[in-house]
Design a protein around this motif. Structure first.
Motif, short mmCIF file in Angstrom:
data_model
loop_
_atom_site.label_atom_id
_atom_site.label_comp_id
_atom_site.label_asym_id
_atom_site.label_seq_id
_atom_site.Cartn_x
_atom_site.Cartn_y
_atom_site.Cartn_z
N UNK A 1 0.21 -24.56 10.32
CA UNK A 1 -0.83 -24.31 11.33
C UNK A 1 -1.55 -22.99 11.10
N UNK A 2 -1.10 -22.21 10.10
CA UNK A 2 -1.67 -20.89 9.82
C UNK A 2 -1.67 -20.02 11.07
N UNK A 3 -0.50 -19.93 11.71
CA UNK A 3 -0.39 -19.11 12.91
C UNK A 3 0.99 -18.47 12.94
N UNK A 4 1.04 -17.20 13.30
CA UNK A 4 2.33 -16.51 13.44
C UNK A 4 2.79 -15.87 12.15
N UNK A 5 3.36 -14.68 12.28
CA UNK A 5 3.75 -13.92 11.09
C UNK A 5 4.86 -14.61 10.30
N UNK B 1 -4.12 -7.62 5.75
CA UNK B 1 -3.78 -8.10 7.09
C UNK B 1 -4.51 -7.34 8.19
N UNK B 2 -5.33 -6.36 7.83
CA UNK B 2 -6.11 -5.62 8.83
C UNK B 2 -7.55 -6.13 8.90
N UNK C 1 0.83 -1.21 0.00
CA UNK C 1 0.00 0.00 0.00
C UNK C 1 0.86 1.26 0.00
N UNK C 2 1.97 1.22 0.76
CA UNK C 2 2.87 2.37 0.86
C UNK C 2 4.30 1.90 0.60
N UNK D 1 0.87 -5.77 3.95
CA UNK D 1 2.20 -6.20 4.39
C UNK D 1 2.11 -6.81 5.78
N UNK D 2 2.74 -7.97 6.02
CA UNK D 2 2.77 -8.52 7.38
C UNK D 2 3.37 -7.52 8.36
N UNK D 3 2.72 -7.36 9.52
CA UNK D 3 3.14 -6.37 10.52
C UNK D 3 3.41 -5.03 9.85
#
Length: 296
Positions: free
Chosen positions: A110-114, A144-145, A34-35, A51-53
């Motif tokens: 597990x689809x968990x954690x960045x 991601x939001x 996005x930026x 973007x992650x985090x």
């Protein structure tokens, strides 16, 4: 378990054009984030909801030249390092190879954690880089939001042809780049890696020829492909639902989206071949040398 993540993709564009797309902030805002703000050789940053985090820029440029881009990217409490290397295959073709440290395969499954999102984040981003440089429509990026996982794209192919590539295991495995076994009827099994390698397959809970398919994943909710004729092509709506909204499965979501980018290319390019040049991923068909590694 933390390990380096690797991928390689071929793009039909000159090396200088690919380098520009990787280092120009306006280009980055199209296919990656996005930026983005870039001031070489000192600054290379991207952030935002795709973007992650991505609440703020985190990257720190380490090195850049005509063939290499390397930057640090703190994620999940780790100082990860991303390296992108460009190799000229011909005057109009470039191989893009990317690695990132600290990828967590167990978190991805597990689809968990960045750290588990890194592989499919870059697969989707790389697919969009290729399509951007080749003048094709981009695949929607993950947000991601938001816990909402519903996106649409139009494929230049009939609903019947697109549906067939979703239920025929040989065709699905070709465009997806990963062995898949399918029993194409309600109550049938859908197994990543094949029935013999997967003792917890998804179940087909809805199937209407030419109209759509829904799978139920043990402990992960539902994945649905909804097809509708649109101007001679097919409007495909892909939905993930039934998951824990406090822990949305972003890794799997981006995996499916990057797969849809290849599905569209599969139907629209008469000389289609996978853009991916990766060695066989764990669990993929023996002997596979080209294909996506997309989480299920």
């Amino acid at each position: 378990m933390s390990e380096p993540m690797k991928l390689s993709a071929r793009v039909a564009a000159p090396l200088k054009k690919v380098h520009h797309a990787l280092t120009d902030p306006g280009e980055l805002r199209v296919w990656l984030a996005e930026h983005a703000e870039v001031e070489l050789p000192h600054r290379y940053e991207f952030w935002g909801r795709h973007t992650p985090e991505g609440e703020a820029p985190r990257q720190r440029l380490l090195h850049v030249d005509d063939h290499t881009l390397r930057f640090a990217w703190p994620l999940g409490g780790e100082e990860t390092t991303v390296e992108i290397i460009l190799e000229e295959e011909s005057a109009e073709s470039t191989v893009v190879s990317l690695t990132q440290t600290h990828f967590d395969q167990e978190a991805a499954l597990a689809d968990s954690g960045v750290l588990g999102t890194l592989q499919t984040f870059w697969y989707l981003s790389s697919a969009n880089l290729v399509d951007h440089l080749e003048g094709r429509e981009l695949t929607p990026k993950a947000d991601f939001t938001s816990p909402v996982m519903r996106e649409q794209l139009v494929i230049d192919g009939s609903p019947e042809a697109v549906f067939d590539s979703l239920v025929d295991p040989e065709k699905f495995s070709r465009w997806f780049g990963y062995k898949v076994d399918i029993e194409p009827y309600v109550g049938g099994r859908f197994a990543m890696g094949g029935f013999e390698a997967n003792d917890t397959p998804a179940k087909v809970v809805e199937l209407e020829p030419g109209r759509g398919l829904t799978l139920e994943w043990p402990g992960f909710g539902l994945s649905s492909w909804e097809l509708e004729g649109s101007g001679g092509g097919t409007r495909l709506t892909f939905v993930q639902s039934g998951f824990d909204e406090k822990n949305p499965p972003y890794a799997g979501w981006m995996g499916w989206l990057s797969g849809l980018a290849e599905l569209r290319r599969f139907h629209e390019l008469s000389d289609w071949r996978p853009i991916w040049l990766d060695p066989a991923a764990p669990g993929s068909p023996e002997g596979t040398t080209e294909g996506t590694t997309v989480s299920g």
